[in-house]
Design a protein around this motif. Structure first.
Motif, PDB file in Angstrom:
ATOM      1  N   VAL A 317       0.862  -1.185   0.000  1.00  0.00           N
ATOM      2  CA  VAL A 317       0.000   0.000   0.000  1.00  0.00           C
ATOM      3  C   VAL A 317       0.898   1.235   0.000  1.00  0.00           C
ATOM      4  CG1 VAL A 317      -1.765   1.289   1.261  1.00  0.00           C
ATOM      5  CG2 VAL A 317      -1.822  -1.220   1.248  1.00  0.00           C
ATOM      6  N   ILE A 319       1.569   4.932   1.095  1.00  0.00           N
ATOM      7  CA  ILE A 319       1.113   5.853   2.151  1.00  0.00           C
ATOM      8  C   ILE A 319       1.864   7.180   2.041  1.00  0.00           C
ATOM      9  CG2 ILE A 319       0.646   3.901   3.674  1.00  0.00           C
ATOM     10  CD1 ILE A 319       3.142   4.860   5.311  1.00  0.00           C
ATOM     11  N   LEU A 340       0.953  -1.013   9.228  1.00  0.00           N
ATOM     12  CA  LEU A 340      -0.120  -1.173   8.243  1.00  0.00           C
ATOM     13  C   LEU A 340      -0.727  -2.560   8.386  1.00  0.00           C
ATOM     14  CD1 LEU A 340      -1.558  -0.317   5.490  1.00  0.00           C
ATOM     15  CD2 LEU A 340       0.348  -1.501   4.374  1.00  0.00           C
ATOM     16  N   CYS A 389      -7.838  -1.317   4.687  1.00  0.00           N
ATOM     17  CA  CYS A 389      -6.474  -0.974   5.089  1.00  0.00           C
ATOM     18  C   CYS A 389      -6.548  -0.099   6.340  1.00  0.00           C
ATOM     19  CB  CYS A 389      -5.763  -0.181   3.996  1.00  0.00           C
ATOM     20  SG  CYS A 389      -5.554  -1.046   2.440  1.00  0.00           S
ATOM     21  N   THR A 434      -8.606  10.244   7.392  1.00  0.00           N
ATOM     22  CA  THR A 434      -8.574   9.497   6.132  1.00  0.00           C
ATOM     23  C   THR A 434      -9.969   9.048   5.731  1.00  0.00           C
ATOM     24  OG1 THR A 434      -6.296   8.717   6.390  1.00  0.00           O
ATOM     25  CG2 THR A 434      -7.742   7.381   5.036  1.00  0.00           C
ATOM     26  N   GLN A 440      -4.309   9.205   4.059  1.00  0.00           N
ATOM     27  CA  GLN A 440      -3.006   8.566   3.997  1.00  0.00           C
ATOM     28  C   GLN A 440      -2.800   7.614   2.825  1.00  0.00           C
ATOM     29  OE1 GLN A 440      -0.128   8.653   5.565  1.00  0.00           O
ATOM     30  NE2 GLN A 440      -0.690  10.365   6.859  1.00  0.00           N
ATOM     31  N   PHE A 441      -3.839   7.019   2.310  1.00  0.00           N
ATOM     32  CA  PHE A 441      -3.662   5.933   1.338  1.00  0.00           C
ATOM     33  C   PHE A 441      -3.700   6.472  -0.094  1.00  0.00           C
ATOM     34  CE2 PHE A 441      -5.712   3.968   5.103  1.00  0.00           C
ATOM     35  CZ  PHE A 441      -4.613   3.211   5.514  1.00  0.00           C
TER      36      PHE A 441
END
Length: 454
Positions: A317, A319, A340, A389, A434, A440-441
């Motif tokens: 992922v 970030i 994570l 996530c 988020t 963040q993703f």
């Protein structure tokens, strides 16, 4: 004066050697051996010399102290197959091999040590390989020691596992062939689908061996194969409703599988996900946000849910990276831990990644705006199944350092990468900043399995 002599052309005229030999066979000219073929003992006549020159088995049959005398019974081969064998012996032709007779021809070719005819059968099988017959041909290759066909069938099964295991013959495969499939680390089906097939296979083995279909007998049919199924990777709903109630596993084994879904180590069954078979391409979604900018860190849990339009293997992922404005700090370095996790909303299976960011005044902005957090193990993401996530960040030891993080804005609720559609959804787990629009993703990193054309 007219001639009364027969002036019809000689049957040998303008004919090749194989044509002449075949003519003598069909016309029974100078035949010196009689076979009685099949259960009905059909009479077939042939020539010892020709058969002996082509087959060591026939040579031994006709020569030496143990040679056959009188008519020879061959009850295990039918008349049509024996005619094809003789046609090959007399003419070197194998053009009449078909789906209907190839198994019988193979048996006869093996029996009479006709190596080139056996190779012709193998070539025919390789050219006609498909999902309907791959399992059957694997058994054939194993039975007749045809290594090239065996290798091709295994490769085809890996590329087309789901369809191949649905064929009528797959559940009848012998133990040796099932072991080849279950030992593979690369298949194109889920472990749940593989488990469903294995349960069906055990039931079929009970029927084949005239045993009652129950857990005890199914387990006996499976023997060591049972421990090649990666039960910790099987969908918990299917496992609970079908496998755990079948009696195939004992109570200790069932408990160990449930415990593995909550992070405990499992020593009984392998739990490494099988990878997709074929050429893999590394793909990354990195354009979910229209902009990345610095924002003061928000404590709490960042969470975002997603699902994909097709099966993929999640490897990581993307970030937003941490950042420290050293002009306002009393220290020159610090460390920040990012954890994570990826959770399935069906069986709570967790894949995780832990990163310790070492931040120092002298190094400046060493990580950039985004960072790829690679998971400790690849996670299979079935199509249209929701996953979430989560991310937490906290300072290690030094809590007095104020830090920022790059966060995205203008996030798209849907992205497309190499034909894979990813739909993002807000998660009720998130209590930080988020959601689908910001946070963040920045993207997902995943493998796409690109299979060869059949």
């Amino acid at each position: 004066m007219s001639s009364t002599k027969d002036e019809s052309p000689d049957w040998r005229e303008a004919k090749s050697l194989s044509e002449c030999l075949m003519y003598t066979f069909k016309s029974e000219i100078k035949c010196d051996v009689t076979f009685r073929i099949g259960e009905d003992k059909t009479i077939v006549k042939a020539h010892k010399y020709i058969l002996s020159t082509r087959s060591q088995v026939f040579h031994t049959m006709f020569e030496g102290p143990m040679s056959e005398t009188g008519d020879i019974d061959i009850p295990d081969i039918d008349t049509n197959t024996f005619d094809l064998i003789l046609e090959y012996i007399y003419t070197d032709s194998s053009s009449n091999i078909s789906h209907e007779n190839v198994e019988n021809v193979l048996y006869a070719a093996e029996k009479y040590m006709l190596t080139n005819l056996k190779k012709a059968c193998e070539t025919f099988l390789k050219k006609s390989l498909s999902s309907d017959v791959a399992a059957k041909y694997l058994d054939t290759a194993y039975q007749y020691h045809m290594d090239e066909l065996k290798k091709l069938c295994v490769s085809y099964l890996k590329e087309n596992t789901r369809n191949c295991l649905q064929s009528d013959y797959a559940a009848k495969l012998p133990t040796e062939c099932i072991e080849i499939i279950l030992m593979s680390d690369y298949l194109t089906c889920s472990e749940t689908e593989l488990c469903m097939f294995f349960m069906r296979w055990m039931e079929m083995q009970c029927q084949i061996n005239n045993r009652e279909t129950n857990g005890e007998n199914m387990r006996e049919m499976a023997t060591k194969l049972l421990y090649l199924v990666r039960f910790p990777e099987v969908d918990m709903m299917y496992f609970s409703e079908n496998v755990s109630k079948s009696g195939v596993l004992n109570s200790d084994e069932i408990i160990s599988i449930y415990q593995s879904h909550f992070g405990e180590k499992n020593d009984l069954f392998p739990n490494q996900p099988r990878g997709p078979y074929g050429k893999k391409q590394f793909r990354s979604i990195t354009n979910r946000f229209s902009d990345m900018h610095l924002k003061r860190s928000t404590k709490g849990l960042h969470a975002l849910s997603f699902y994909t339009s097709r099966d993929v293997w999640l490897t990581g992922v993307v970030i937003g990276c941490p950042f420290v404005d050293w002009r306002k700090q009393s220290v020159s370095s610090c460390a920040l831990k990012a954890e994570l996790k990826v959770l399935s909303n069906i069986n709570s299976h967790v894949a995780s990644s832990l990163k310790k960011f070492q931040l120092a005044k002298e190094n400046g902005e060493m990580y950039g705006k985004c960072y790829d957090m690679i998971l400790s193990n690849k996670l299979r993401i079935p199509a249209n199944q929701l996953f979430t996530c989560t991310l937490t960040m906290e300072m290690v030891k030094t809590n007095s350092v104020e830090y920022f993080c790059y966060v995205g804005t203008g996030g798209a609720p849907q992205t497309i990468s190499d034909g894979v559609i990813v739909i993002f959804q807000n998660s009720p787990r998130s209590n930080a900043d988020t959601d689908i629009r910001q946070g963040q993703f920045a993207g997902l990193i995943f493998d796409i399995c690109c299979l060869k054309e059949n």
